[in-house]
Design an enzyme around this catalytic site. Structure first.
Site, PDB file in Angstrom:
ATOM      1  N   TYR A  21      10.191  10.283   2.010  1.00 54.60           N
ATOM      2  CA  TYR A  21       9.792  11.172   3.108  1.00 54.60           C
ATOM      3  C   TYR A  21      10.793  11.094   4.266  1.00 54.60           C
ATOM      4  O   TYR A  21      10.394  10.964   5.426  1.00 54.60           O
ATOM      5  CB  TYR A  21       8.374  10.814   3.592  1.00 54.60           C
ATOM      6  CG  TYR A  21       7.374  10.706   2.480  1.00 54.60           C
ATOM      7  CD1 TYR A  21       6.926  11.845   1.814  1.00 54.60           C
ATOM      8  CD2 TYR A  21       6.907   9.471   2.046  1.00 54.60           C
ATOM      9  CE1 TYR A  21       6.031  11.763   0.770  1.00 54.60           C
ATOM     10  CE2 TYR A  21       6.015   9.371   0.991  1.00 54.60           C
ATOM     11  CZ  TYR A  21       5.574  10.516   0.358  1.00 54.60           C
ATOM     12  OH  TYR A  21       4.697  10.429  -0.670  1.00 54.60           O
ATOM     13  N   TYR A 149      -5.186  11.495  -1.818  1.00 59.43           N
ATOM     14  CA  TYR A 149      -3.767  11.361  -2.188  1.00 59.43           C
ATOM     15  C   TYR A 149      -3.687  10.955  -3.664  1.00 59.43           C
ATOM     16  O   TYR A 149      -4.330   9.999  -4.083  1.00 59.43           O
ATOM     17  CB  TYR A 149      -3.037  10.313  -1.327  1.00 59.43           C
ATOM     18  CG  TYR A 149      -1.591  10.185  -1.762  1.00 59.43           C
ATOM     19  CD1 TYR A 149      -0.652  11.156  -1.398  1.00 59.43           C
ATOM     20  CD2 TYR A 149      -1.195   9.156  -2.610  1.00 59.43           C
ATOM     21  CE1 TYR A 149       0.655  11.081  -1.851  1.00 59.43           C
ATOM     22  CE2 TYR A 149       0.119   9.077  -3.069  1.00 59.43           C
ATOM     23  CZ  TYR A 149       1.035  10.040  -2.687  1.00 59.43           C
ATOM     24  OH  TYR A 149       2.323   9.980  -3.151  1.00 59.43           O
ATOM     25  N   ASP A 250      -9.136   8.143  -9.659  1.00 60.68           N
ATOM     26  CA  ASP A 250      -7.783   7.652  -9.424  1.00 60.68           C
ATOM     27  C   ASP A 250      -7.893   6.303  -8.717  1.00 60.68           C
ATOM     28  O   ASP A 250      -8.150   6.247  -7.515  1.00 60.68           O
ATOM     29  CB  ASP A 250      -7.020   8.676  -8.572  1.00 60.68           C
ATOM     30  CG  ASP A 250      -5.619   8.208  -8.204  1.00 60.68           C
ATOM     31  OD1 ASP A 250      -5.288   7.043  -8.470  1.00 60.68           O
ATOM     32  OD2 ASP A 250      -4.863   9.020  -7.639  1.00 60.68           O
ATOM     33  N   LYS A 279       0.158   0.992  -9.519  1.00 63.33           N
ATOM     34  CA  LYS A 279       0.448   0.095  -8.387  1.00 63.33           C
ATOM     35  C   LYS A 279       0.338  -1.405  -8.723  1.00 63.33           C
ATOM     36  O   LYS A 279       1.298  -1.969  -9.214  1.00 63.33           O
ATOM     37  CB  LYS A 279      -0.377   0.499  -7.179  1.00 63.33           C
ATOM     38  CG  LYS A 279       0.125   1.837  -6.617  1.00 63.33           C
ATOM     39  CD  LYS A 279      -0.212   2.050  -5.155  1.00 63.33           C
ATOM     40  CE  LYS A 279       0.684   3.099  -4.541  1.00 63.33           C
ATOM     41  NZ  LYS A 279       0.039   4.391  -4.301  1.00 63.33           N
TER      42      LYS A 279
END
Ligand SMILES: *Cc1c(COP(=O)(O)O)cnc(C)c1O
Length: 429
Positions: A21, A149, A250, A279
């Site tokens: 980003y 997200y 998720d 993750k």
């Protein structure tokens, strides 16, 4: 390599690299790291930082852990990689068995991929192929929550919060999905039916176009660090069954103990049809993700026109990553980790509590090994980031959120240093 200094690394980085980003022209400061051990990052200039981010939820056991190091080197000596088409190996099989054992009983098939975003793409493709195989090829869209997200690839991005995900930037390249308000019922609070009114309305009107609902159970992570009621998930499961849509959880951020349960879905005892993990799966050592699905989903997809699920990453079930994931999960389970995460929750909650009285602060919350200060206004990262580094901690806020999700091995003293630094920086805003 050893000729680098902090400054030459930064300069060379500016000349050729792109950061997450980030602008390619207007360069934000990046801090060169030379090593990491336990909960400490060592910068090229010799400074040590206590890591409050666990490298974006991943490094639950800290860095340079002897058990994980041994798992990597042992597997390296056998084979670091081999293709998964037509071949199999013990690290993948043992990890698959373990994931099936640890997750809800209905989930019995594991598809490995390389990153969380791809695990979400895989979940979405599974849902579409499932309805295709059942002759309902009109069910191709998804219903997701505001403040969600799910990753940065196109499919995953399409189900992220449309505002924070800046959907307008991608125009018609991005598929339009359905969105509902995020839950307002907080964690451990009751959840009124009215909380799901928008979901009901969308499913009533568009259920025949919707393949699945996708949510992050209990904690909405990068889209807002919001904690919500387990009861919401129970009601959502009932609605999905009633309206004939699949339910995708998720757990890429919440999996492997972060919320105080091994998986956040355990707070609600709800079984999704499809589950995404990533993750912390390898303890932050390597990139690996998994998408689990039910017998029903697996069987129906396999009965479709292709007779197969149409996805196959080059590095699928990478043996090094699978062996490390196995070692990481076994290490977690061999410890009194629930007690430890409860300790972190208490230390974060009490350490951050004084922020409640600060004018810049809208809310303070902690759940499991997650501590959040939500501000009224977005922080200026360029000015705030050095203030954390000066205080010997690595905390990276985004938007209105100054938050930490430290490694589970973080001591109470180190949590004190982290939370104290957060209080000082936020008090100066
Ligand atoms: C980080 C994250 C992803 C994306 O994972 P990547 O490995 O960055 O692709 C997806 N969903 C959730 C909930 C996440 O936190």
């Amino acid at each position: 390599m050893s000729d680098w200094t902090a400054r030459t690394l930064q300069e060379a980085d500016r000349a050729c690299l792109w950061h997450p980003y980030a602008s390619a022209v207007d360069h934000a400061t990046v801090y060169p790291v030379v090593s990491a051990s336990g909960v400490r990052l060592t910068l090229a200039d010799g400074r040590e930082l206590i890591d409050g981010m666990a490298s974006w939820w991943c490094a639950i056991h800290g860095y340079n852990h002897p058990v994980l190091n041994r798992a990597v080197t042992a597997q390296l000596a056998k084979m670091s990689h081999v293709m998964f088409g037509g071949l199999t190996h013990a690290p993948a099989v043992e990890l698959g068995q373990l994931l099936c054992d640890l997750t809800p009983a209905n989930l019995d098939r594991v598809f490995f991929s390389d990153s969380g975003s791809v695990a979400v793409e895989v979940a979405m493709k599974m849902a579409v192929q499932y309805w295709q195989a059942r002759g309902q090829s009109n069910k191709q869209r998804f219903l997701a929550l505001n403040n969600g997200y799910h990753g940065d690839t196109f499919g995953a991005m399409s189900v992220c919060d449309p505002q924070t995900g800046m959907h307008h930037l991608f125009g018609s390249a991005l598929k339009q999905q359905f969105f509902a308000a995020s839950p307002r019922c907080g964690f451990a609070e009751p959840c009124a039916d009215s909380e799901l009114a928008e979901i009901v309305a969308t499913l009533e009107q568009h259920g025949d176009e919707i393949a699945a609902v996708i949510v992050e159970p209990i904690v909405q992570g990068a889209g807002g660090m919001r904690f919500y009621s387990a009861e919401y998930l129970v009601k959502l499961r009932t609605l999905c069954d009633h309206f004939n849509v699949l339910l995708i959880f998720d757990e890429i951020a919440t999996g492997f103990g972060r919320t105080g349960r091994l998986f956040a879905l355990e707070h609600a005892r709800v079984e999704p049809d499809i589950l995404c993990l990533g993750k912390a799966l390898t303890g932050g050592y390597m990139t690996l993700a998994a998408t689990l699905c039910s017998t029903q989903v697996g069987t129906v997809i396999s009965s479709g026109e292709a007779g197969a699920f149409m996805h196959g990453p080059t590095f699928m079930a990478n043996p090094l990553a699978c062996a490390t994931a196995l070692a990481s999960i076994r290490l977690l389970l061999s410890q009194p980790w629930q007690r430890n995460v409860a300790r972190l929750q208490e230390a974060l909650a009490s350490g951050l509590a004084p922020a409640r009285d600060m004018p810049a602060v809208a809310d303070v919350r902690a759940l499991g090994a997650i501590g959040v200060i939500e501000l009224h206004q977005s922080v200026d990262m360029q000015s705030v980031q050095p203030q954390f580094v000066e205080r010997g901690v690595w905390v990276r806020p985004f938007g209105k959120l100054v938050y930490v999700m430290p490694p589970f091995i973080t001591s109470n003293d180190d949590i004190k240093t982290l939370t104290q630094a957060m209080l000082e920086v936020v008090d100066g805003l």
